[in-house]
Motif scaffolding. Structure first.
Motif, PDB file in Angstrom:
ATOM      1  N   PRO A 155       0.812  -1.217   0.000  1.00 38.01           N
ATOM      2  CA  PRO A 155       0.000   0.000   0.000  1.00 38.01           C
ATOM      3  C   PRO A 155       0.849   1.272   0.000  1.00 38.01           C
ATOM      4  O   PRO A 155       1.863   1.340   0.719  1.00 38.01           O
ATOM      5  CB  PRO A 155      -0.793  -0.111   1.317  1.00 38.01           C
ATOM      6  CG  PRO A 155      -0.824  -1.564   1.623  1.00 38.01           C
ATOM      7  CD  PRO A 155       0.443  -2.153   1.068  1.00 38.01           C
ATOM      8  N   ASN A 156       0.475   2.231  -0.802  1.00 38.44           N
ATOM      9  CA  ASN A 156       1.111   3.557  -0.920  1.00 38.44           C
ATOM     10  C   ASN A 156       2.470   3.571  -1.636  1.00 38.44           C
ATOM     11  O   ASN A 156       2.925   4.620  -2.055  1.00 38.44           O
ATOM     12  CB  ASN A 156       1.282   4.256   0.444  1.00 38.44           C
ATOM     13  CG  ASN A 156      -0.035   4.475   1.138  1.00 38.44           C
ATOM     14  OD1 ASN A 156      -0.983   4.958   0.514  1.00 38.44           O
ATOM     15  ND2 ASN A 156      -0.134   4.114   2.403  1.00 38.44           N
ATOM     16  N   TYR A 157       3.119   2.437  -1.751  1.00 38.63           N
ATOM     17  CA  TYR A 157       4.450   2.425  -2.396  1.00 38.63           C
ATOM     18  C   TYR A 157       4.301   2.642  -3.905  1.00 38.63           C
ATOM     19  O   TYR A 157       5.179   3.199  -4.568  1.00 38.63           O
ATOM     20  CB  TYR A 157       5.181   1.118  -2.073  1.00 38.63           C
ATOM     21  CG  TYR A 157       6.682   1.203  -2.227  1.00 38.63           C
ATOM     22  CD1 TYR A 157       7.435   2.101  -1.478  1.00 38.63           C
ATOM     23  CD2 TYR A 157       7.358   0.390  -3.127  1.00 38.63           C
ATOM     24  CE1 TYR A 157       8.811   2.182  -1.617  1.00 38.63           C
ATOM     25  CE2 TYR A 157       8.733   0.455  -3.271  1.00 38.63           C
ATOM     26  CZ  TYR A 157       9.452   1.358  -2.519  1.00 38.63           C
ATOM     27  OH  TYR A 157      10.820   1.436  -2.662  1.00 38.63           O
ATOM     28  N   ASN A 158       3.171   2.157  -4.429  1.00 40.49           N
ATOM     29  CA  ASN A 158       2.719   2.502  -5.788  1.00 40.49           C
ATOM     30  C   ASN A 158       3.796   2.447  -6.869  1.00 40.49           C
ATOM     31  O   ASN A 158       4.481   1.451  -7.008  1.00 40.49           O
ATOM     32  CB  ASN A 158       2.022   3.876  -5.745  1.00 40.49           C
ATOM     33  CG  ASN A 158       0.739   3.837  -4.906  1.00 40.49           C
ATOM     34  OD1 ASN A 158       0.322   2.773  -4.493  1.00 40.49           O
ATOM     35  ND2 ASN A 158       0.117   4.970  -4.685  1.00 40.49           N
ATOM     36  N   VAL A 159       3.960   3.561  -7.596  1.00 40.87           N
ATOM     37  CA  VAL A 159       4.842   3.518  -8.764  1.00 40.87           C
ATOM     38  C   VAL A 159       6.299   3.237  -8.381  1.00 40.87           C
ATOM     39  O   VAL A 159       7.088   2.745  -9.178  1.00 40.87           O
ATOM     40  CB  VAL A 159       4.713   4.820  -9.597  1.00 40.87           C
ATOM     41  CG1 VAL A 159       5.458   5.975  -8.937  1.00 40.87           C
ATOM     42  CG2 VAL A 159       5.202   4.600 -11.015  1.00 40.87           C
ATOM     43  N   MET A 160       6.640   3.534  -7.117  1.00 39.95           N
ATOM     44  CA  MET A 160       8.015   3.229  -6.707  1.00 39.95           C
ATOM     45  C   MET A 160       8.259   1.718  -6.710  1.00 39.95           C
ATOM     46  O   MET A 160       9.358   1.257  -7.020  1.00 39.95           O
ATOM     47  CB  MET A 160       8.290   3.828  -5.312  1.00 39.95           C
ATOM     48  CG  MET A 160       9.727   3.730  -4.877  1.00 39.95           C
ATOM     49  SD  MET A 160      10.904   4.403  -6.064  1.00 39.95           S
ATOM     50  CE  MET A 160      10.836   6.090  -5.575  1.00 39.95           C
ATOM     51  N   GLY A 161       7.213   0.945  -6.410  1.00 44.28           N
ATOM     52  CA  GLY A 161       7.332  -0.511  -6.481  1.00 44.28           C
ATOM     53  C   GLY A 161       7.562  -0.969  -7.916  1.00 44.28           C
ATOM     54  O   GLY A 161       8.356  -1.885  -8.167  1.00 44.28           O
ATOM     55  N   VAL A 162       6.884  -0.314  -8.844  1.00 41.35           N
ATOM     56  CA  VAL A 162       7.047  -0.660 -10.259  1.00 41.35           C
ATOM     57  C   VAL A 162       8.482  -0.309 -10.692  1.00 41.35           C
ATOM     58  O   VAL A 162       9.140  -1.074 -11.400  1.00 41.35           O
ATOM     59  CB  VAL A 162       5.997   0.081 -11.122  1.00 41.35           C
ATOM     60  CG1 VAL A 162       6.062  -0.381 -12.566  1.00 41.35           C
ATOM     61  CG2 VAL A 162       4.596  -0.132 -10.561  1.00 41.35           C
ATOM     62  N   ALA A 163       8.967   0.832 -10.232  1.00 45.53           N
ATOM     63  CA  ALA A 163      10.345   1.245 -10.559  1.00 45.53           C
ATOM     64  C   ALA A 163      11.364   0.300  -9.914  1.00 45.53           C
ATOM     65  O   ALA A 163      12.419   0.014 -10.494  1.00 45.53           O
ATOM     66  CB  ALA A 163      10.589   2.683 -10.111  1.00 45.53           C
ATOM     67  N   LYS A 164      11.057  -0.201  -8.717  1.00 47.88           N
ATOM     68  CA  LYS A 164      11.987  -1.147  -8.062  1.00 47.88           C
ATOM     69  C   LYS A 164      11.992  -2.486  -8.800  1.00 47.88           C
ATOM     70  O   LYS A 164      13.028  -3.156  -8.858  1.00 47.88           O
ATOM     71  CB  LYS A 164      11.617  -1.346  -6.589  1.00 47.88           C
ATOM     72  CG  LYS A 164      11.884  -0.132  -5.694  1.00 47.88           C
ATOM     73  CD  LYS A 164      13.343   0.253  -5.648  1.00 47.88           C
ATOM     74  CE  LYS A 164      13.632   1.255  -4.539  1.00 47.88           C
ATOM     75  NZ  LYS A 164      14.966   1.872  -4.698  1.00 47.88           N
ATOM     76  N   ALA A 165      10.825  -2.898  -9.346  1.00 47.26           N
ATOM     77  CA  ALA A 165      10.796  -4.126 -10.154  1.00 47.26           C
ATOM     78  C   ALA A 165      11.697  -3.941 -11.370  1.00 47.26           C
ATOM     79  O   ALA A 165      12.469  -4.831 -11.748  1.00 47.26           O
ATOM     80  CB  ALA A 165       9.367  -4.448 -10.573  1.00 47.26           C
TER      81      ALA A 165
END
Ligand code: 0WD
Length: 256
Positions: A155-165
């Motif tokens: 939750p809330n990590y949002n696009v940063m999670g996509v960038a970390k992937a």
């Protein structure tokens, strides 16, 4: 003799004494490495210079990874002082603040997505590319910082999670590409730590509390622990490890 004795290591992403990059700098200095630090902007210059001094270093260079020209100038300046480079720590991430709260589909925008991927993922490849001549043939290592949000919808990590992937995939492609020249490339997946970057994530305090209550070790991880793991990955002790994500998160990622 420290296990990083004789190694020259460039550390990016020191913004304060809470930064993960600072945990890396201290751990690597303790292990005998020579350290160079970079700072993102003039506001941070004197603070980072002072911190470098604590690691016995006066090699402090400006670097905004959003600019190819700055990347090039930074390595040029580094090459004037060092005849080669053994390791780089990439500890940099950015997403516009409004991206890091609420529902992902509502929050994400083309601009936010693009900025997060450029600064948080592409920059790792950019540093690998520009440092190639300095690192070739030295049993070098590149280490980046990632987070569980790369593989789970946090939750809330949002696009940063996509960038970390993207960053984790980037790390694997770099490992395949640079392996033949002797450079290893890995990521440390750190548990949540209260830093300046973390302050931008909505409900970060709840995240810390949740980890503390549930994780196997029943506490949050420290920048010293992340720094020690990064130091190991940069050292010859990790000579057989490349293309991997090492979780330093008090075990939280194993939970269902
Ligand atoms: O919970 C955490 N703190 C975790 C952080 C858990 C898992 C991973 N990480 C990652 C972050 O995503 C990042 O990749 O660790 C890395 C370091 O983050 P940090 O130590 O938590 O944060 P901080 O001390 O703020 O350092 C990151 C710095 C920036 O600081 P600000 O306060 O501006 O966000 O990255 C630098 C900047 O100094 N940075 C840049 N450096 C060069 N060029 C740029 C840029 N364009 N943008 C940000």
């Amino acid at each position: 003799m420290g296990f990083l004795e004789g190694k020259k290591i460039l550390i990016t992403g020191v913004a304060s004494n809470r930064s993960i990059a600072w945990g890396c700098a201290e751990a690597m200095h303790r292990a005998g490495a020579e350290i160079a630090l970079t700072y993102q902007n003039e506001k941070l210059k004197s603070r980072v210079e002072e911190m470098a001094g604590k690691c016995g270093s006066d090699l402090v260079l400006p670097l905004d990874v959003g600019s190819d020209q700055e990347i090039e100038s930074m390595f040029k300046a580094l090459a004037e002082r060092w005849d080669g480079l053994d390791a780089i720590v990439h500890s940099i991430a950015f997403a516009p603040r409004e991206q890091l709260e609420g529902d992902y589909v509502d929050a994400v925008t083309r601009e936010g997505f693009s900025a997060a991927h450029d600064i948080s993922s592409y920059s790792f490849a950019a540093l690998a590319k520009a440092s190639r001549p300095l690192m070739a043939g030295r049993n070098g290592a590149l280490v980046t910082m990632t987070y569980l949000g790369a593989v789970r919808a946090v939750p809330n990590y949002n696009v940063m999670g996509v960038a970390k992937a993207s960053l984790e995939a980037n790390m694997r492609y770099l490992a395949a590409s640079l392996g033949p020249q002797g450079t290893r490339v890995n990521a440390v997946s750190a548990g949540p730590i209260r830093t300046l970057a973390a302050a931008g994530i909505s409900d970060f305090r709840d995240m810390l509390k949740k980890v503390e209550e549930r994780t196997p070790l029943r506490r949050n991880v420290t920048i010293e622990e992340v720094g020690n793991a990064a130091a190991f990955l940069c050292s010859d002790l990790a000579s057989g490890i490349t293309g991997d994500v090492l979780y330093v998160d008090t075990g939280y990622h194993i939970l269902g």
